[in-house]
Design a protein around this motif. Structure first.
Motif, PDB file in Angstrom:
ATOM      1  N   ASN A 164       0.784  -1.236   0.000  1.00 19.69           N
ATOM      2  CA  ASN A 164       0.000   0.000   0.000  1.00 19.69           C
ATOM      3  C   ASN A 164       0.812   1.280   0.000  1.00 19.69           C
ATOM      4  O   ASN A 164       0.307   2.329  -0.406  1.00 19.69           O
ATOM      5  CB  ASN A 164      -0.949   0.024   1.198  1.00 19.69           C
ATOM      6  N   THR A 201       0.225   3.772  -2.902  1.00 23.88           N
ATOM      7  CA  THR A 201       0.175   3.107  -4.202  1.00 23.88           C
ATOM      8  C   THR A 201      -1.237   2.996  -4.760  1.00 23.88           C
ATOM      9  O   THR A 201      -1.440   2.348  -5.777  1.00 23.88           O
ATOM     10  CB  THR A 201       0.765   1.688  -4.097  1.00 23.88           C
ATOM     11  N   GLY A 202      -2.216   3.601  -4.094  1.00 21.13           N
ATOM     12  CA  GLY A 202      -3.606   3.493  -4.530  1.00 21.13           C
ATOM     13  C   GLY A 202      -3.905   4.322  -5.758  1.00 21.13           C
ATOM     14  O   GLY A 202      -3.008   4.928  -6.389  1.00 21.13           O
ATOM     15  N   ASN A 203      -5.181   4.392  -6.119  1.00 17.44           N
ATOM     16  CA  ASN A 203      -5.598   5.167  -7.295  1.00 17.44           C
ATOM     17  C   ASN A 203      -5.292   6.649  -7.129  1.00 17.44           C
ATOM     18  O   ASN A 203      -4.940   7.336  -8.083  1.00 17.44           O
ATOM     19  CB  ASN A 203      -7.096   4.967  -7.548  1.00 17.44           C
ATOM     20  N   ARG A 204      -5.444   7.149  -5.912  1.00 18.81           N
ATOM     21  CA  ARG A 204      -5.095   8.544  -5.620  1.00 18.81           C
ATOM     22  C   ARG A 204      -3.800   8.547  -4.825  1.00 18.81           C
ATOM     23  O   ARG A 204      -3.807   8.292  -3.625  1.00 18.81           O
ATOM     24  CB  ARG A 204      -6.203   9.222  -4.819  1.00 18.81           C
ATOM     25  N   ALA A 205      -2.706   8.833  -5.487  1.00 20.96           N
ATOM     26  CA  ALA A 205      -1.403   8.780  -4.819  1.00 20.96           C
ATOM     27  C   ALA A 205      -1.255   9.944  -3.846  1.00 20.96           C
ATOM     28  O   ALA A 205      -1.437  11.104  -4.206  1.00 20.96           O
ATOM     29  CB  ALA A 205      -0.289   8.809  -5.852  1.00 20.96           C
ATOM     30  N   ASP A 265      -8.348   5.325   2.137  1.00 23.15           N
ATOM     31  CA  ASP A 265      -7.295   5.790   1.230  1.00 23.15           C
ATOM     32  C   ASP A 265      -6.821   7.182   1.652  1.00 23.15           C
ATOM     33  O   ASP A 265      -6.792   8.122   0.863  1.00 23.15           O
ATOM     34  CB  ASP A 265      -7.797   5.812  -0.222  1.00 23.15           C
TER      35      ASP A 265
END
Length: 326
Positions: free
Chosen positions: A179, A214-218, A236
């Motif tokens: 993550n 590392t998610g969709n919204r860095a 997140d």
């Protein structure tokens, strides 16, 4: 013949081999036995400090990795590739070391991985080829490529680790988890990134690190000493708070510390710490949060102390502990 192959291997490891020499090396290696290849690689890599040595002498290999008696049952897995039929050689000497050979191109040697796995109830310590000290908590795995330090410094972590990173401004140190990723120049910090937990916690003791999700919204944040960053997988989002580090590094001192912790999470921590499976038949206490610390070596002593706070009974059954609410 052996001297020629040794010279070609040295050139290959240093990336100075010509196309024609590469063909000669490929043909030579194909004719070598597994023992001859392991011995040749050991001789070459012994003088090449940035690579992990792969000797046929297990004692020397263990010394190079520098694990300490801090751990009772660490398990090391080393993978390297050879142009030959696939074989597996298990060697048992307190630590299990597996050498895997498979029918691939010789340059796959430098793409191989070394993995350290720590079982529940254990901790271990090792020194990476660049001098970085790594302390691993129970049920943690760490891996890094065999060319670690040659061009870059990347490690991959699942679980909890305390790192004292050797400074090298030309080669930043990267910790990769599922993550979050952390970029380091030279520092000391603790990271807890167990896959089954809802949060990833990073605590900086000294130096500076850059943490990126590392998610969709860095999300990215540059941490300061005595800061703690908690990443919520569910939301997140990142949360930053000051900390002394005493709570986060308690495991390094052999302590179990709980702050407003529910009963089921306490039992999960006990499973990791003592390597015992715990089954809860009835859980009436999850709304009753517990704060306290333990340094007992025996899980049964901890459970007896917890009985003063929670009304339950326990007994050992079939290699596990069964908890029953009263």
């Amino acid at each position: 013949m052996e001297r020629k192959t040794h010279t070609l291997l040295e050139k290959f490891v240093r990336n100075s081999i010509t196309s024609q020499e590469g063909k000669e090396l490929k043909n030579s290696v194909a004719k070598m036995s597994n023992e001859e290849l392991a011995r040749a690689l050991s001789d070459v890599w012994e003088n090449y400090d940035t690579l992990v040595t792969v000797p046929d002498d297990v004692g020397h290999f263990m010394k190079k990795l520098s694990p300490t008696p801090y751990s009772r049952r660490p398990r090391f897995l080393y993978t390297f590739l050879k142009i030959a039929a696939a074989i597996v050689i298990p060697i048992l000497l307190g630590t299990q070391i597996y050498f895997y050979y498979s029918n691939e191109k010789l340059n796959s040697l430098l793409n191989s991985q070394l993995m350290v796995q720590v079982e529940s109830g254990d901790k271990t310590e090792l020194t990476l080829p660049d001098g970085t000290k790594v302390y691993l908590n129970a049920t943690t795995s760490l891996s890094y490529p065999s060319d670690f330090g040659l061009k870059n410094r990347n490690i991959y972590l699942s679980g909890e680790a305390y790192l004292v990173v050797s400074k090298d401004v030309k080669k930043p140190f990267y910790v990769h988890t599922e993550n979050v990723n952390i970029e380091v120049l030279g520092t000391t910090f603790n990271i807890c990134a167990y896959p089954e937990q809802e949060h990833v916690e990073t605590m900086l003791i000294e130096g500076s690190v850059k943490l990126t999700t590392t998610g969709n919204r860095a999300h990215a944040v540059v941490m300061k000493p005595h800061e703690k960053v908690v990443y919520s997988k569910l939301n997140d989002s990142l949360y930053i708070s000051p900390t002394s580090g005493e709570f986060e590094t308690a495991w390094m001192r052999g302590e179990l510390v709980f702050r407003s912790t529910c009963f089921s999470d306490i039992m999960k921590k006990l499973e990791k710490r003592y390597g015992m499976k715990i089954e809860i038949l009835e859980n009436k206490y999850n709304l009753d949060l517990f704060t306290g610390s333990f340094k007992e070596d025996n899980i049964y002593d901890v459970l007896k102390i917890l009985q003063m706070h929670y009304d339950f009974t326990f007994k050992a059954k079939d290699d596990k502990i069964v908890i029953k609410s009263e």
